[in-house]
Design a protein around this motif. Structure first.
Motif, PDB file in Angstrom:
ATOM      1  N   LYS A 101       0.871  -0.771  -0.065  1.00  0.00           N
ATOM      2  CA  LYS A 101       0.246  -0.412  -0.188  1.00  0.00           C
ATOM      3  C   LYS A 101       0.393   1.386   0.034  1.00  0.00           C
ATOM      4  N   PHE A 102       0.971   2.147  -0.380  1.00  0.00           N
ATOM      5  CA  PHE A 102       1.691   3.666  -1.051  1.00  0.00           C
ATOM      6  C   PHE A 102       0.615   4.269  -0.980  1.00  0.00           C
ATOM      7  N   ASP A 103       0.917   6.235  -0.592  1.00  0.00           N
ATOM      8  CA  ASP A 103       0.371   6.800  -0.874  1.00  0.00           C
ATOM      9  C   ASP A 103       1.039   7.397  -1.716  1.00  0.00           C
ATOM     10  N   SER A 104      -0.824   7.812  -2.803  1.00  0.00           N
ATOM     11  CA  SER A 104      -0.531   9.119  -3.562  1.00  0.00           C
ATOM     12  C   SER A 104      -0.775  10.164  -4.067  1.00  0.00           C
ATOM     13  N   SER A 105      -0.699  10.542  -2.908  1.00  0.00           N
ATOM     14  CA  SER A 105      -1.090  11.971  -2.700  1.00  0.00           C
ATOM     15  C   SER A 105       0.617  12.882  -3.590  1.00  0.00           C
ATOM     16  N   TRP A 106      -0.032  14.520  -3.806  1.00  0.00           N
ATOM     17  CA  TRP A 106       1.308  14.558  -4.327  1.00  0.00           C
ATOM     18  C   TRP A 106       1.502  16.038  -3.192  1.00  0.00           C
ATOM     19  N   CYS A 107       2.769  16.811  -2.713  1.00  0.00           N
ATOM     20  CA  CYS A 107       2.617  17.737  -2.609  1.00  0.00           C
ATOM     21  C   CYS A 107       1.999  19.082  -3.214  1.00  0.00           C
ATOM     22  N   PRO A 108       1.247  19.402  -2.593  1.00  0.00           N
ATOM     23  CA  PRO A 108       0.748  20.913  -3.349  1.00  0.00           C
ATOM     24  C   PRO A 108       1.867  22.187  -3.688  1.00  0.00           C
ATOM     25  N   TYR A 109       2.975  21.772  -3.048  1.00  0.00           N
ATOM     26  CA  TYR A 109       4.179  22.890  -3.387  1.00  0.00           C
ATOM     27  C   TYR A 109       4.510  21.967  -4.758  1.00  0.00           C
ATOM     28  N   TYR A 110       4.512  20.923  -5.535  1.00  0.00           N
ATOM     29  CA  TYR A 110       5.645  20.083  -6.255  1.00  0.00           C
ATOM     30  C   TYR A 110       5.411  21.026  -7.958  1.00  0.00           C
ATOM     31  N   ALA A 111       3.908  21.638  -8.279  1.00  0.00           N
ATOM     32  CA  ALA A 111       4.032  22.013  -9.152  1.00  0.00           C
ATOM     33  C   ALA A 111       4.672  22.911  -9.490  1.00  0.00           C
ATOM     34  N   LYS A 112       5.603  23.531  -8.899  1.00  0.00           N
ATOM     35  CA  LYS A 112       6.204  24.800  -8.516  1.00  0.00           C
ATOM     36  C   LYS A 112       7.456  24.874  -8.585  1.00  0.00           C
ATOM     37  N   ALA A 113       7.970  23.051  -8.738  1.00  0.00           N
ATOM     38  CA  ALA A 113       9.318  22.910  -8.553  1.00  0.00           C
ATOM     39  C   ALA A 113      10.181  22.636 -10.371  1.00  0.00           C
ATOM     40  N   GLN A 114      11.293  22.888  -9.988  1.00  0.00           N
ATOM     41  CA  GLN A 114      11.764  23.843 -11.557  1.00  0.00           C
ATOM     42  C   GLN A 114      12.032  21.885 -12.185  1.00  0.00           C
ATOM     43  N   ARG A 115      12.079  20.598 -11.054  1.00  0.00           N
ATOM     44  CA  ARG A 115      11.956  19.922 -12.045  1.00  0.00           C
ATOM     45  C   ARG A 115      11.507  19.098 -12.683  1.00  0.00           C
ATOM     46  N   ASN A 116       9.816  19.840 -12.383  1.00  0.00           N
ATOM     47  CA  ASN A 116       9.008  19.436 -13.190  1.00  0.00           C
ATOM     48  C   ASN A 116       9.337  19.757 -15.355  1.00  0.00           C
ATOM     49  N   THR A 117       9.939  20.599 -15.791  1.00  0.00           N
ATOM     50  CA  THR A 117      10.491  20.557 -16.718  1.00  0.00           C
ATOM     51  C   THR A 117      11.083  19.870 -17.166  1.00  0.00           C
ATOM     52  N   PHE A 118      12.031  18.963 -16.326  1.00  0.00           N
ATOM     53  CA  PHE A 118      13.337  18.416 -16.714  1.00  0.00           C
ATOM     54  C   PHE A 118      11.911  17.305 -17.359  1.00  0.00           C
TER      55      PHE A 118
END
Ligand code: SF4
Ligand code: ZN
Length: 299
Positions: free
Chosen positions: A223-240
């Motif tokens: 079992k794992f938690d699949s919620s996302w951190c609410p601040y992730y959308a701002k992460a620079q990592r998303n472009t990569f």
């Protein structure tokens, strides 16, 4: 479509190798790569080896803990423990914490929690409220690394295991290239040598693509938690992440090649750069390459 290794219906197509895999053979393939990584990353100590797993409750760290426990549960010379960092992110971290505690209880692994509020007298929610212009991950990352180091040394761990999958790892390599950050590239985990005051980080899942981590968790009933951190959308990592997804679609296996490339140049980088300077922060005393650590200079 049938599995390439047996005649059962396949559940997954590994585009990078051209193989179709059934559940059993996907599990086998994932476990084989994890074991190989552990053999390469861990130097077992004579008097026993302690590995602390940093578990967030999400798929990657839950699979890491589950896999390490299956591999080592019958070995008396390897001790596994786990800890969760509570950054103080309402709604998100609570469910991850619950999931981590439950998994550790089911596996019989000691679990501890260490929080931003205890150590830094703040929470990520407060940091974001106070400084809305700052990219949250740029503050959260250094604080998390510091706590990870503090807790793994409290636990006397020789290694701290992180749930970093192939997608995360190849993104980090590309980020270092795009920033021209040669030093950071040479210091990336997995760490083969011990530095004063720093627990070596190992990454058992670094050859497992994210899709395979999810499938493995589902197949094994982890079992794992699949919620996302609410601040992730701002992460620079998303472009990569997006760049790599496109690359992977057009050239399956690109992420593996990026990892191979980074591993290939690593010895030359380490030789050229020499050992990292580990000082103690003049304010908090934690290990850092600067005079004052990132966390103290930002607060
Ligand atoms: Fe911290 Fe960023 Fe991870 Fe959220 S996504 S927990 S802010 S590092
Ligand atoms: Zn099969």
């Amino acid at each position: 479509m049938k599995c390439s290794r047996c005649n059962i219906e396949a559940v997954y197509e590994a585009k990078y190798s051209g193989e179709m895999l059934c559940g059993k053979h996907l599990e086998e393939s994932v476990e084989k790569r994890i074991k190989k990584e552990i053999r390469e990353q861990v130097q077992f100590q004579e008097g026993g080896t302690r590995i602390a797993v940093a578990i967030s409750g999400g798929k990657d760290s839950s699979v890491t803990l589950y896999a390490l426990n299956s591999i080592f549960k019958d070995r008396k010379d390897v001790q596994i423990s786990a800890f969760t960092i509570d950054e103080g992110i309402k709604g998100y971290r609570d469910s991850g914490l619950e999931n981590s505690a439950t998994l550790c209880m089911e596996l019989g692994i000691p679990h501890s929690v260490i929080s931003f509020s205890d150590m830094f007298e703040t929470t990520m929610d407060q940091v974001v409220k106070d400084k809305p212009d700052v990219i949250p991950c740029s503050r959260c990352g250094p604080m998390r690394r510091q706590l990870m180091n503090i807790e793994s040394s409290n636990l006397n761990a020789d290694y701290v295991a992180l749930g970093i999958n192939l997608d995360d790892y190849s993104q980090s390599i590309l980020m270092n290239v795009a920033r021209g950050d040669v030093d950071r590239m040479a210091r990336m985990a997995p760490h083969h040598s011990k530095k004063d005051g720093l627990t070596r980080r190992i990454l058992p899942l670094r050859r497992i693509p994210e899709k395979e981590v999810v499938l493995y968790a589902l197949l094994k009933g982890i079992k794992f938690d699949s919620s996302w951190c609410p601040y992730y959308a701002k992460a620079q990592r998303n472009t990569f992440r997006e760049i790599l997804e496109t690359l992977e679609e057009r050239t399956p296996g690109a992420s593996f090649s990026i990892l191979r490339f980074a591993d290939g140049i690593r010895p030359a980088l380490e030789y050229a750069i020499g050992p990292a300077n580990v000082n103690r922060c003049k304010i908090c005393g934690q290990p850092t390459s600067r005079e004052i650590c990132t966390t103290c200079s930002a607060s």
